[in-house]
Design an enzyme around this catalytic site. Structure first.
Site, mmCIF file in Angstrom:
data_model
loop_
_atom_site.group_PDB
_atom_site.id
_atom_site.type_symbol
_atom_site.label_atom_id
_atom_site.label_comp_id
_atom_site.label_asym_id
_atom_site.label_seq_id
_atom_site.Cartn_x
_atom_site.Cartn_y
_atom_site.Cartn_z
ATOM 1 N N ASP A 62 3.591 20.922 -3.616
ATOM 2 C CA ASP A 62 2.440 21.784 -3.018
ATOM 3 C C ASP A 62 3.017 22.354 -1.638
ATOM 4 O O ASP A 62 3.866 21.960 -0.963
ATOM 5 C CB ASP A 62 1.218 21.303 -2.824
ATOM 6 C CG ASP A 62 0.024 21.822 -2.711
ATOM 7 O OD1 ASP A 62 -0.052 23.278 -2.523
ATOM 8 O OD2 ASP A 62 -0.853 21.405 -2.083
ATOM 9 N N HIS A 121 7.350 30.723 -3.104
ATOM 10 C CA HIS A 121 7.580 30.093 -4.522
ATOM 11 C C HIS A 121 9.141 30.262 -4.795
ATOM 12 O O HIS A 121 9.877 29.466 -5.242
ATOM 13 C CB HIS A 121 6.911 31.005 -5.391
ATOM 14 C CG HIS A 121 5.490 30.696 -5.325
ATOM 15 N ND1 HIS A 121 5.212 29.512 -5.006
ATOM 16 C CD2 HIS A 121 4.228 31.461 -5.293
ATOM 17 C CE1 HIS A 121 3.653 29.445 -5.324
ATOM 18 N NE2 HIS A 121 3.219 30.636 -5.027
ATOM 19 N N LEU A 163 19.592 12.306 -16.821
ATOM 20 C CA LEU A 163 18.120 12.558 -16.404
ATOM 21 C C LEU A 163 17.255 13.440 -17.164
ATOM 22 O O LEU A 163 17.538 14.501 -17.573
ATOM 23 C CB LEU A 163 18.298 13.301 -14.705
ATOM 24 C CG LEU A 163 16.781 13.505 -14.164
ATOM 25 C CD1 LEU A 163 16.351 12.566 -13.477
ATOM 26 C CD2 LEU A 163 17.341 14.762 -13.152
HETATM 27 C C1 FPP Z 1 2.205 25.112 -5.247
HETATM 28 O O1 FPP Z 1 1.794 25.584 -4.072
HETATM 29 C C2 FPP Z 1 3.061 25.383 -6.151
HETATM 30 C C3 FPP Z 1 2.814 25.972 -7.059
HETATM 31 C C4 FPP Z 1 1.615 26.383 -7.721
HETATM 32 C C5 FPP Z 1 3.901 26.577 -8.197
HETATM 33 C C6 FPP Z 1 5.019 25.472 -7.776
HETATM 34 C C7 FPP Z 1 6.435 26.379 -8.333
HETATM 35 C C8 FPP Z 1 7.796 26.144 -7.918
HETATM 36 C C9 FPP Z 1 8.018 25.365 -6.987
HETATM 37 C C10 FPP Z 1 8.864 27.319 -8.422
HETATM 38 C C11 FPP Z 1 8.909 27.281 -9.996
HETATM 39 C C12 FPP Z 1 9.294 26.262 -10.652
HETATM 40 C C13 FPP Z 1 10.382 25.705 -11.423
HETATM 41 C C14 FPP Z 1 10.325 24.435 -12.208
HETATM 42 C C15 FPP Z 1 11.427 26.727 -11.591
HETATM 43 P P1 FPP Z 1 0.816 26.595 -3.274
HETATM 44 O O2 FPP Z 1 1.168 27.866 -3.757
HETATM 45 O O3 FPP Z 1 -0.228 26.036 -3.990
HETATM 46 O O4 FPP Z 1 0.963 26.440 -1.924
HETATM 47 P P2 FPP Z 1 -0.117 26.601 -0.952
HETATM 48 O O5 FPP Z 1 -1.263 25.181 -1.186
HETATM 49 O O6 FPP Z 1 0.576 26.535 0.500
HETATM 50 O O7 FPP Z 1 -0.956 27.837 -1.039
#
Ligand code: FPP
Length: 246
Positions: free
Chosen positions: A16, A33, A127
């Site tokens: 997150d 992202h 892994l």
């Molecule tokens: C939460 O941050 C994150 C996500 C909803 C997406 C996680 C995805 C990735 C790390 C990239 C793609 C993954 C792979 C496996 C290639 P948020 O957007 O909710 O952050 P915020 O709370 O600050 O808005």
């Protein structure tokens, strides 16, 4: 010291804070992202280097479809790119990829790439990397219950026991997570592995996911090693037996 092992066998991570990482830098959320996806590779390697056998990452929840369409589309593209760019290297390092969640909602090319990556890495054992995509813990419990009923048509819910349900979860062949890490400062598990985290140690850290690096992982592992895991028993039951005085 942990009573089982001071090293977790299975780490689950809620990645997150990508959006806030970007906002702090006056950048679009999607840049967060992209940076977050780069962090995935780093943490996979850091876990493999430490002989952690199972890593499960929450990439996209069943609720994330509510985000703006361009953000959803960026996340899908990143997933495709990740499968294209990283899987060959990771496979040669012994990483086995699996995706859990309802993938039927994904674009056809993404579904095909996921299937190909799973097949290509199926024999790897160093892994076990599980990516939860269009995943929700409530969805998993419901689909497991339905799958059990389909497999046991003559049975009623009175015949359903915990082990039967666990055997139909999407994580059926993985051990339950020992350690759940959530970055980004929130203290909740947001419909991640609800059944599987019954006895998981929960570690919440303020760092945004793009800033979570190997040193951050080491801090989480040090914290984990200090936990006493009782699994319902008392302190006395899990304490090591005193050695005889000489
Ligand atoms: C939460 O941050 C994150 C996500 C909803 C997406 C996680 C995805 C990735 C790390 C990239 C793609 C993954 C792979 C496996 C290639 P948020 O957007 O909710 O952050 P915020 O709370 O600050 O808005």
């Amino acid at each position: 010291m942990s009573t089982e092992s001071s090293l977790p066998q299975h780490i689950a991570i809620i990645m997150d804070g990508n959006g806030r990482w970007a906002k702090k830098r006056f950048l679009p959320r999607t840049v967060g992202h992209v940076k977050g996806a780069a962090g995935v590779r780093r943490i996979v390697k850091a876990c493999a280097d430490r002989d952690i056998r199972y890593l499960t990452l929450f990439a996209f929840s069943t609720e994330n479809w509510r985000r703006p369409p361009e953000e959803v589309s960026t996340l899908m593209d990143l997933f495709v790119q990740y499968l294209q760019k990283e899987m060959a290297d990771m496979s040669s390092e012994g990483v086995r990829l699996r995706v859990i969640g309802d993938r039927s909602a994904f674009p056809a090319d993404l579904q095909a790439r996921i299937a190909a990556a799973e097949q290509a890495t199926a024999h790897n054992t160093t892994l076990h990397l599980t990516v939860a995509a269009n995943y929700g813990g409530q969805w998993d419990i419901l689909q497991a219950t339905r799958a059990w009923q389909t497999a046991n048509p003559g049975c009623t819910l009175d015949d359903l026991h915990e082990a039967d349900l666990a055997a139909h979860l999407s994580t059926a062949d993985l051990p339950d997570p020992d350690l759940l890490i959530r970055t980004g400062g929130e203290s909740r598990i947001s419909n991640f592995l609800l059944w599987q985290c019954a006895y998981t140690e929960l570690y919440f850290v303020d760092d945004y996911w793009p800033d979570f690096d190997e040193a951050s992982l080491v801090k989480a592992l040090t914290w984990f090693a200090s936990r006493v895991r009782r699994f319902g028993r008392t302190d006395e039951q899990v304490a090591p037996a005193p050695t005889a005085a000489t």
